[in-house]
Design a protein around this motif. Structure first.
Motif, PDB file in Angstrom:
ATOM      1  N   GLN A 137       0.838  -1.089   0.001  1.00 45.00           N
ATOM      2  CA  GLN A 137      -0.005   0.066   0.196  1.00 45.00           C
ATOM      3  C   GLN A 137       0.925   1.329   0.158  1.00 45.00           C
ATOM      4  O   GLN A 137       1.246   1.899   1.010  1.00 45.00           O
ATOM      5  CB  GLN A 137      -0.674   0.059   0.957  1.00 45.00           C
ATOM      6  CG  GLN A 137      -1.674  -1.117   1.169  1.00 45.00           C
ATOM      7  CD  GLN A 137      -3.111  -0.939   1.935  1.00 45.00           C
ATOM      8  OE1 GLN A 137      -2.772  -0.649   3.297  1.00 45.00           O
ATOM      9  NE2 GLN A 137      -4.432  -1.017   1.412  1.00 45.00           N
ATOM     10  N   ARG A 172       0.562   4.168  -0.132  1.00 45.82           N
ATOM     11  CA  ARG A 172       0.105   5.438   0.577  1.00 45.82           C
ATOM     12  C   ARG A 172       0.915   5.686   1.808  1.00 45.82           C
ATOM     13  O   ARG A 172       0.890   6.585   2.411  1.00 45.82           O
ATOM     14  CB  ARG A 172      -1.535   5.730   0.357  1.00 45.82           C
ATOM     15  CG  ARG A 172      -2.117   4.586   1.524  1.00 45.82           C
ATOM     16  CD  ARG A 172      -3.735   4.800   1.006  1.00 45.82           C
ATOM     17  NE  ARG A 172      -4.152   3.581   1.819  1.00 45.82           N
ATOM     18  CZ  ARG A 172      -4.814   3.734   3.106  1.00 45.82           C
ATOM     19  NH1 ARG A 172      -4.975   4.952   3.631  1.00 45.82           N
ATOM     20  NH2 ARG A 172      -5.490   2.910   3.778  1.00 45.82           N
ATOM     21  N   ILE A 187       3.437   7.919   1.546  1.00 40.24           N
ATOM     22  CA  ILE A 187       3.392   9.416   1.612  1.00 40.24           C
ATOM     23  C   ILE A 187       3.934  10.315   2.576  1.00 40.24           C
ATOM     24  O   ILE A 187       4.713  11.243   2.292  1.00 40.24           O
ATOM     25  CB  ILE A 187       1.866   9.800   1.343  1.00 40.24           C
ATOM     26  CG1 ILE A 187       1.465   9.139   0.093  1.00 40.24           C
ATOM     27  CG2 ILE A 187       1.564  11.087   1.225  1.00 40.24           C
ATOM     28  CD1 ILE A 187      -0.147   9.219  -0.127  1.00 40.24           C
TER      29      ILE A 187
END
Lengths: 182, 149
Positions: free
Chosen positions: A10, A12, A15
């Motif tokens: 994943q 994200r 980020i």
């Protein structure tokens, strides 16, 4: 499931890390910039006129109009300025090796101190104009001594350096402006 | 006479001079002119100590610029002319509120850009959360079965 595998599956989760690296990158670049170096609005414009008495020459005045027709250097200095001592040997070398007159602008100094300084360390200047009040230096936007300007044959300011001159500045910034006068 | 009183009076008297030494008393035609002077030197950056304005800085250059501002006001120059005089010499950097132009556009627009980005990000997150909270028809049916049991 390990955190690493989770992060890879994943993206994200990456980020915050990417944002962090970006911000650090900006800060690192910002620290390398010198905020005291402010671009001069005078570059490319006509050099402000100087009309001042000359050091060591009773009654004589330096009028900058007389410099028209050849490039010259204006070096703002003072005997109370420690950084001026740093660049002094380089100025002497420039006087001996370059065919470009250096005019000194003695900034907010005592005449006696200025004379002693030149007698002790050598005089790299064609002449030194005395700006005891700093009023003409204000027209040149001087905010830190030493400052050095290069003025071309047409009387336009081509370059400004704040702080002591270095071999690097001389070779990379000033020498290319001399165009055959070196 | 009480000695302490004499001392306090002397100290107060001396402090008057100390205050005067820092900022010389200036003469103005009227209060409006004086207010203009103070507003102008508040708006100008001291180039030596860049995070101070010309009004607060005790650097000699700031003193010179205060003096020049005063002279220009007394001379009848407008605020515009005084700011022009300063930027001609020191560039837009001398102004705490630089004019909007190509080189300063990002400086002026950055707060709005970052606010818009932050607002978009909040909206984006909240939408995902709502979407995540929604059940598929199959999940709903399963939940109902579990509740019915």
């Amino acid at each position: 499931m390990s955190m690493m595998a989770n992060a890879l599956r994943q993206p994200r989760f990456l980020i915050p890390l990417i944002l962090f690296v970006t911000v650090v990158g900006f800060f690192a670049a910002g620290m390398r910039l010198d905020s005291t170096l402010v671009p001069s609005p005078l570059i490319g414009k006509a050099a402000p006129r100087i009309d001042l008495p000359v050091l060591n020459a009773e009654g004589r005045r330096f009028v900058s109009d007389t410099m028209k027709g050849r490039p010259w250097i204006l070096n703002v200095w003072a005997s109370w300025c420690a950084a001026c001592l740093e660049e002094h040997d380089l100025l002497i070398a420039m006087k001996n090796e370059m065919d470009m007159p250096i005019v000194g602008l003695n900034y907010k100094d005592a005449g006696e101190d200025a004379r002693n300084w030149l007698a002790r360390l050598g005089d790299p200047y064609l002449l030194t104009a005395v700006d005891a009040q700093g009023s003409q230096a204000l027209d040149w936007g001087v905010y830190g001594v030493p400052e050095t300007f290069v003025i071309d044959a047409e009387g336009l300011v081509r370059f400004k350096h704040v702080g002591p001159l270095t071999e690097k500045v001389l070779a990379e910034e000033i020498a290319p402006l001399m165009g055959g006068h070196g | 006479m009480n000695m302490a009183r004499v001392f306090i009076a002397a100290a107060a008297f001396a402090s008057c001079f100390a205050a005067q030494a820092a900022q010389p008393l200036l003469e103005f035609d009227d209060a409006a002119q004086e207010a203009r002077y103070h507003a102008l030197i508040e708006e100008l950056r001291c180039m030596v100590c860049q995070n101070q304005n010309v009004a607060d800085s005790s650097a000699p250059l700031a003193e010179d610029l205060r003096k020049r501002t005063y002279e220009m006001i007394r001379n009848g120059d407008t605020d515009r002319q005084i700011f022009q005089f300063m930027t001609d010499r020191y560039g837009d950097f001398v102004l705490y509120r630089p004019p909007f132009k190509a080189s300063t556009a990002f400086l002026w627009l950055a707060p709005a850009i970052f606010l818009a980005l932050a607002a978009w990000f909040c909206w984006f997150l909240s939408r995902r959360r709502v979407a995540a909270g929604r059940l598929t028809a199959e999940q709903r049916a399963r939940a109902r079965r579990m509740l019915d049991e």
